[in-house]
Design a protein around this motif. Structure first.
Motif, PDB file in Angstrom:
ATOM      1  N   GLY A  27       0.819  -1.204   0.000  1.00  0.00           N
ATOM      2  CA  GLY A  27       0.000   0.000   0.000  1.00  0.00           C
ATOM      3  C   GLY A  27       0.849   1.249   0.000  1.00  0.00           C
ATOM      4  O   GLY A  27       0.574   2.211  -0.723  1.00  0.00           O
ATOM      5  N   ARG A  28       1.904   1.223   0.803  1.00  0.00           N
ATOM      6  CA  ARG A  28       2.765   2.388   0.903  1.00  0.00           C
ATOM      7  C   ARG A  28       3.511   2.632  -0.408  1.00  0.00           C
ATOM      8  O   ARG A  28       3.641   3.770  -0.863  1.00  0.00           O
ATOM      9  CB  ARG A  28       3.750   2.196   2.051  1.00  0.00           C
ATOM     10  N   ALA A  85       1.103   4.078  -2.930  1.00  0.00           N
ATOM     11  CA  ALA A  85       0.844   5.496  -2.703  1.00  0.00           C
ATOM     12  C   ALA A  85       2.005   6.343  -3.217  1.00  0.00           C
ATOM     13  O   ALA A  85       1.808   7.405  -3.813  1.00  0.00           O
ATOM     14  CB  ALA A  85       0.607   5.760  -1.215  1.00  0.00           C
ATOM     15  N   LEU A 118       1.810   6.466  -6.978  1.00  0.00           N
ATOM     16  CA  LEU A 118       0.729   7.373  -7.372  1.00  0.00           C
ATOM     17  C   LEU A 118       1.191   8.823  -7.217  1.00  0.00           C
ATOM     18  O   LEU A 118       0.945   9.671  -8.086  1.00  0.00           O
ATOM     19  CB  LEU A 118      -0.509   7.115  -6.511  1.00  0.00           C
ATOM     20  N   GLY A 143       2.492   7.203   2.451  1.00  0.00           N
ATOM     21  CA  GLY A 143       1.428   6.218   2.359  1.00  0.00           C
ATOM     22  C   GLY A 143       0.057   6.737   2.745  1.00  0.00           C
ATOM     23  O   GLY A 143      -0.849   5.954   3.009  1.00  0.00           O
ATOM     24  N   VAL A 144      -0.100   8.060   2.791  1.00  0.00           N
ATOM     25  CA  VAL A 144      -1.407   8.620   3.117  1.00  0.00           C
ATOM     26  C   VAL A 144      -2.051   9.161   1.840  1.00  0.00           C
ATOM     27  O   VAL A 144      -1.472   9.986   1.146  1.00  0.00           O
ATOM     28  CB  VAL A 144      -1.287   9.762   4.150  1.00  0.00           C
ATOM     29  N   PHE A 145      -3.241   8.662   1.554  1.00  0.00           N
ATOM     30  CA  PHE A 145      -3.987   9.113   0.379  1.00  0.00           C
ATOM     31  C   PHE A 145      -4.959  10.184   0.867  1.00  0.00           C
ATOM     32  O   PHE A 145      -5.999   9.889   1.441  1.00  0.00           O
ATOM     33  CB  PHE A 145      -4.720   7.923  -0.235  1.00  0.00           C
ATOM     34  N   ALA A 160     -10.639  14.112   2.862  1.00  0.00           N
ATOM     35  CA  ALA A 160     -10.615  12.882   3.637  1.00  0.00           C
ATOM     36  C   ALA A 160      -9.284  12.212   3.353  1.00  0.00           C
ATOM     37  O   ALA A 160      -8.760  12.305   2.246  1.00  0.00           O
ATOM     38  CB  ALA A 160     -11.759  11.966   3.213  1.00  0.00           C
ATOM     39  N   ALA A 161      -8.728  11.598   4.369  1.00  0.00           N
ATOM     40  CA  ALA A 161      -7.439  10.939   4.190  1.00  0.00           C
ATOM     41  C   ALA A 161      -7.570   9.448   4.464  1.00  0.00           C
ATOM     42  O   ALA A 161      -8.229   9.042   5.417  1.00  0.00           O
ATOM     43  CB  ALA A 161      -6.404  11.546   5.125  1.00  0.00           C
ATOM     44  N   LEU A 162      -6.987   8.666   3.587  1.00  0.00           N
ATOM     45  CA  LEU A 162      -6.952   7.215   3.786  1.00  0.00           C
ATOM     46  C   LEU A 162      -5.509   6.801   4.012  1.00  0.00           C
ATOM     47  O   LEU A 162      -4.612   7.294   3.339  1.00  0.00           O
ATOM     48  CB  LEU A 162      -7.487   6.493   2.543  1.00  0.00           C
ATOM     49  N   ASP A 163      -5.318   5.928   4.956  1.00  0.00           N
ATOM     50  CA  ASP A 163      -3.971   5.437   5.234  1.00  0.00           C
ATOM     51  C   ASP A 163      -3.776   4.117   4.508  1.00  0.00           C
ATOM     52  O   ASP A 163      -4.433   3.137   4.823  1.00  0.00           O
ATOM     53  CB  ASP A 163      -3.817   5.256   6.750  1.00  0.00           C
ATOM     54  N   TRP A 164      -2.882   4.126   3.549  1.00  0.00           N
ATOM     55  CA  TRP A 164      -2.692   2.917   2.743  1.00  0.00           C
ATOM     56  C   TRP A 164      -1.632   1.985   3.324  1.00  0.00           C
ATOM     57  O   TRP A 164      -1.396   0.911   2.794  1.00  0.00           O
ATOM     58  CB  TRP A 164      -2.247   3.302   1.326  1.00  0.00           C
ATOM     59  N   THR A 165      -0.964   2.412   4.404  1.00  0.00           N
ATOM     60  CA  THR A 165       0.140   1.575   4.889  1.00  0.00           C
ATOM     61  C   THR A 165      -0.401   0.343   5.603  1.00  0.00           C
ATOM     62  O   THR A 165      -1.517   0.342   6.117  1.00  0.00           O
ATOM     63  CB  THR A 165       1.011   2.345   5.888  1.00  0.00           C
ATOM     64  N   ALA A 166       0.430  -0.691   5.643  1.00  0.00           N
ATOM     65  CA  ALA A 166       0.054  -1.910   6.344  1.00  0.00           C
ATOM     66  C   ALA A 166      -0.067  -1.607   7.830  1.00  0.00           C
ATOM     67  O   ALA A 166       0.814  -1.002   8.427  1.00  0.00           O
ATOM     68  CB  ALA A 166       1.125  -2.982   6.112  1.00  0.00           C
ATOM     69  N   ARG A 197      -0.023   2.639   9.709  1.00  0.00           N
ATOM     70  CA  ARG A 197       1.044   3.196  10.526  1.00  0.00           C
ATOM     71  C   ARG A 197       1.070   4.719  10.517  1.00  0.00           C
ATOM     72  O   ARG A 197       1.841   5.325  11.237  1.00  0.00           O
ATOM     73  CB  ARG A 197       2.395   2.638  10.072  1.00  0.00           C
ATOM     74  N   ASN A 198       0.244   5.336   9.692  1.00  0.00           N
ATOM     75  CA  ASN A 198       0.173   6.799   9.720  1.00  0.00           C
ATOM     76  C   ASN A 198      -0.986   7.287  10.575  1.00  0.00           C
ATOM     77  O   ASN A 198      -1.233   8.476  10.661  1.00  0.00           O
ATOM     78  CB  ASN A 198       0.025   7.355   8.305  1.00  0.00           C
TER      79      ASN A 198
END
Lengths: 246, 445
Positions: A139-140, A143, A146, A216-218, B31-37, B40-41
């Motif tokens: 995911g990170r 991101a 992207l 890693g924040v969208f 809006a913010a989405l955290d994509w890390t496993a 972690r954000n």
């Protein structure tokens, strides 16, 4: 449909010239070098002393360094888009063709985006190579990719606009490099003490919005910023050609 | 023609205005989405609960040079906290232009961050979530907590500026953490104050009077928390108190024959590089240095539970002979390692009808907190941990931040070479060859 036709022609033109391949090779050497260096540092010091992962450290540093590289190469990739056509006199043909200006601009822009996607595909091979060695934080990495795509597209739109202003590709390259650097460095000013409107200045900076994606924040606000930045310069290009058409 | 041009300009202005409006809207409604496993954000629930329990503003002062890109990282790190609590203010202070602020907040190096809440301050070296939230937890504890240093028997002073053996710097560090510090001379005021949270015996050099010993004993018996530092240079005394705790202070100097490997430069200097499982050193990973230490032995008495805190390894021994001669060796009178240098004792007891845990910490050295040695690597942090734990201000919540899934990489030497070859040599060459080929095709035309 006209957009796609123009885009395909533009993409062909890009990849028929040696420049694109040379750029890809140089980018790969430099990024590969950073990647390998940080990777071996990381192997010797797992977690980097704070529970950080390979996607945070290794891939993160590669993506960080990539921003400086694309700042240098995108002006080269966009300088000829309109300047060359104007110089060789084909621009008038293009403008008198039965397609709208918007289609021309979007087509050319999409052609460059095609090149960007190819470059990112090559870059993405490095994190992919880590997949068998560790439980990569996909995911990170996604991101970050992207973020690079959006950043490079914004660069491309700005370069496209500058290229529509002049007839000399070299001037276009230098000017768009200067423009991008200015929008980039605005960020540093935003972190100086005692600067008025620091928040607004930081918002306007290209790099500010990339950072959270790299982490890693969208965030929709960052995505919107790049979308609007790109739209602004594409719109300005259309307006500029419209003046020329008369 | 004119009106057409005018129209074009107007539509251009409208277009730019539209972009600006959309830009404003995009920041207002985001809006913010955290994509890390493991996200972690995103703040852990422990941190969010901690923030929810704190009403009132929090001021974050980050001492980072003007224009330093680290400011962005700090801002992003605290943005997570600001999303959970609106009245957190981040201020950046340039240490090069604000020397008086650097002094006021006792900043040792750029990058340090001072959190302030309710008039209390905590300094942290970074902005990771465990660091910030643990500091917030400590800040959230209010109420007056007194750390009382006994005086009058040659104990280490907490106010003398001219004595490098004094604990002046340590006392100041405690004050900065919101603890109240005072010195009580038992020969002048023969009583230990009722509001004492932690009583400190900072290595007395002269014997206590029987009445004074009774005061200390009574304090411990009633559930008071105690920090006892005992240098090897003097007899410890207070044997009755030691008996209550089940501790036997061993006379002599601990000797560390592999001091050259560790690099302390002196065989009598104890460098703690790792710690046994203990609440005081939980998550603590810095080296601490103890110049000249004594060891102790602890027997189980009065329901005390002992946890080792500082342990010297097999190779060390306690030299009971004279060390001024310059050469020492392990002989029959000496006590072979491993040695117990520091320990904590806890017991549950009922005081005035309520159950609570009593805490005692014992260290066979006082120099590590002296002004001369406080700044050594982790000494100050360790000393503060001790005080925080004794004052019952240790973290009530345990913050477990999800670790990155990919902290370890397993790669064979061959695989490593392959990665280097592919990404630095093969792939770029391939791309370059295609480019050269294109160029040839062009020239042929």
């Amino acid at each position: 449909m006209n957009i796609l036709i123009i885009a395909r022609a533009e993409l062909r033109r890009i990849f028929l010239s040696p420049l694109a391949w040379a750029v890809l090779a140089v980018v790969q050497v430099l990024l590969g070098f950073v990647f390998v260096n940080v990777l071996f540092d990381f192997i010797n010091q797992p977690g980097f002393g704070g529970g950080f992962g390979a996607s945070d450290v290794v891939v993160g540093q590669v993506f960080g360094f990539a921003t400086i590289l694309v700042l240098l190469i995108m002006p080269l990739m966009t300088m000829r888009l309109f300047a060359e056509e104007r110089k060789s006199g084909t621009l008038n043909l293009l403008l008198s063709a039965p397609v709208s200006l918007t289609e021309i601009v979007l087509g050319k822009f999409l052609g460059v985006v095609g090149f960007i996607v190819v470059m990112l595909a090559v870059t993405a091979l490095m994190p992919l190579a880590l997949l068998p060695t560790t439980d990569l934080d996909v995911g990170r990495v996604a991101a970050g990719l992207l973020g690079l795509l959006l950043l490079m597209s914004a660069f491309a739109a700005a370069g496209l606009f500058v290229s529509s202003l002049t007839r000399e590709p070299t001037i276009a390259a230098v000017a768009s490099f200067g423009l991008l650097l200015a929008i980039w460095l605005v960020n540093m000013v935003g972190y100086q003490d005692g600067v008025p409107f620091a928040e607004l200045i930081r918002y306007l900076s290209l790099i500010e919005h990339y950072e959270s994606l790299r982490r890693g924040v969208f965030d929709t606000a960052d995505i919107a910023y790049y979308g609007l930045f790109t739209a602004l310069f594409l719109g300005l290009t259309v307006q500029r050609l419209d003046l020329e058409r008369q | 023609m004119k009106s057409q041009t005018l129209q074009k300009w107007i539509s251009l202005l409208l277009f730019i205005a539209l972009i600006v409006i959309l830009g404003v809207l995009s920041t207002r409604f985001s809006a913010a989405l955290d994509w890390t496993a493991g996200g972690r954000n995103t703040l852990t629930e422990a941190s969010q609960a901690q923030l929810a329990s704190m009403d009132g503003p929090i001021i974050v002062r980050a001492f980072v040079y003007s224009g330093d890109p680290r400011r962005r990282d700090i801002e992003l790190d605290f943005a997570r906290y600001q999303r959970a609590k609106a009245d957190i203010e981040v201020r950046f202070i340039d240490p090069s232009t604000q020397p008086q602020q650097v002094r006021e907040f006792d900043i040792r190096e750029p990058g340090q961050i001072v959190l302030e809440y309710d008039g209390r301050r905590e300094t942290i070296p970074g902005t990771t979530e465990p660091m910030v939230t643990t500091a917030l937890q400590r800040l959230a504890v209010s109420g007056e907590q007194w750390v009382v240093f006994l005086a009058g028997h040659g104990e280490r002073s907490i106010s003398r500026e001219d004595d490098s053996r004094a604990l002046t710097g340590y006392a100041n560090a405690l004050r900065e953490r919101g603890l109240k510090v005072q010195s009580v001379n038992l020969t002048e005021t023969p009583a230990i104050p009722d509001n004492t949270s932690v009583l400190v015996l900072a290595s007395p050099e002269r014997a206590y009077l029987p009445g004074e010993i009774e005061l200390v004993r009574d304090y411990v018996a009633r559930g008071g928390n105690l920090l006892w530092l005992a240098d090897p240079d003097h007899p410890v005394g207070l044997a009755e108190v030691a008996g209550e705790l089940g501790v036997t202070w061993l006379d002599g100097y601990a000797i560390f024959p592999d001091y050259q490997v560790i690099g302390t430069g002196h065989p009598g200097f104890f460098a703690a590089t790792q710690y046994p499982a203990n609440a005081v050193t939980q998550g603590f990973d810095q080296i601490t240095l103890f110049p000249l230490v004594r060891a102790m032995a602890v027997d189980k008495v009065n329901d005390w539970t002992m946890q080792p805190m500082l342990v010297a390894g097999e190779s060390a021994w306690l030299e009971t002979g004279d060390i001024s001669g310059g050469t020492v060796a392990l002989d029959d009178d000496d006590i072979p390692g491993p040695l117990l240098i520091g320990a904590t004792l806890t017991r549950d007891l009922e005081v005035d009808g309520e159950n609570r845990t009593q805490r005692v910490a014992l260290v066979g050295d006082a120099d590590f907190l002296s002004d001369l040695h406080l700044a050594e690597v982790g000494n100050e942090a360790f000393g503060l941990n001790l005080a925080q734990w004794l004052a019952l201000r240790d973290a009530q919540l345990n913050i477990r931040v999800p670790e990155a899934p990919d902290t370890d990489i397993v790669i064979s030497p061959l695989g490593g070479k392959a990665i280097v070859a592919v990404f630095v040599i093969v792939l770029p060459l391939l791309l370059l060859l295609v480019g050269v080929g294109r160029w040839f095709v062009r020239r042929r035309r």
